[in-house]
Scaffold this motif. Sequence first.
Motif, short mmCIF file in Angstrom:
data_model
loop_
_atom_site.label_atom_id
_atom_site.label_comp_id
_atom_site.label_asym_id
_atom_site.label_seq_id
_atom_site.Cartn_x
_atom_site.Cartn_y
_atom_site.Cartn_z
N LYS A 56 0.41 5.87 -10.45
CA LYS A 56 1.45 5.59 -9.37
C LYS A 56 1.33 6.45 -8.01
CE LYS A 56 6.24 4.23 -8.26
NZ LYS A 56 7.73 4.34 -8.75
N PRO A 57 0.41 6.06 -7.04
CA PRO A 57 0.24 7.32 -5.84
C PRO A 57 1.37 7.29 -5.15
CG PRO A 57 -0.99 5.07 -5.52
CD PRO A 57 -0.34 5.13 -7.03
N VAL A 58 1.43 8.49 -4.46
CA VAL A 58 2.80 8.47 -3.55
C VAL A 58 2.70 7.87 -2.31
CG1 VAL A 58 3.48 10.39 -2.13
CG2 VAL A 58 2.62 10.91 -4.25
N PRO A 59 3.66 7.13 -1.70
CA PRO A 59 3.53 6.35 -0.75
C PRO A 59 2.93 7.14 0.52
CG PRO A 59 5.84 6.51 -1.16
CD PRO A 59 4.78 7.31 -2.27
N ASP A 60 2.05 6.36 1.29
CA ASP A 60 1.37 7.01 2.42
C ASP A 60 2.14 6.63 3.95
OD1 ASP A 60 0.35 4.60 2.74
OD2 ASP A 60 -1.63 5.33 2.58
N TYR A 61 2.85 5.63 3.86
CA TYR A 61 3.83 5.22 5.04
C TYR A 61 3.00 4.98 6.26
CZ TYR A 61 7.59 6.81 2.31
OH TYR A 61 8.44 6.90 1.27
N MET A 62 1.73 4.34 5.93
CA MET A 62 0.75 4.13 6.84
C MET A 62 1.12 2.97 7.93
SD MET A 62 -2.25 5.03 8.32
CE MET A 62 -3.29 5.92 6.84
#
Length: 137
Positions: A56-62
């Motif tokens: 579960k990767p950290v959200p990057d908010y791209m």
Amino acid sequence: MDQAFAPVYAQAGSNGCLHAVHPVSIQLHPHVLNQHNQPVVIVQPSANMRHQPQAKPVPDYMGYSIFSTLCCCLCLGLCALQYSRDTRSANAAGQRREAAKSSQTALILNHVAVIVGIILLGAYVLNTFYLSGQTDS
């Protein structure tokens, strides 16, 4: 090879000076010599360090960063976009702590960019409709 024509190698002594060392005087461990009594080069295999992608990767908010760059505040949005890219890179490298830190910074910058955008939009609307209407009277 004749011993008289053998090359001489330089070796650093205990006092820091270079001393001439004849190849015949170099003693090798018996396991390092092959059947022809010649030195064998031993190479350590390279270690392949592969990081497994996180479950579960950290959200990057791209997406949020692109929106705040284009629609709200260009300066803060570009900074948030850079932190989003750093988050994405840290996620790919398996560095969860760095990813979380960059993700939090990107989120804060995006929130501030949206707030600044709303304030600027409100100031524009106030200036256009309210203040410009009073100068006509």
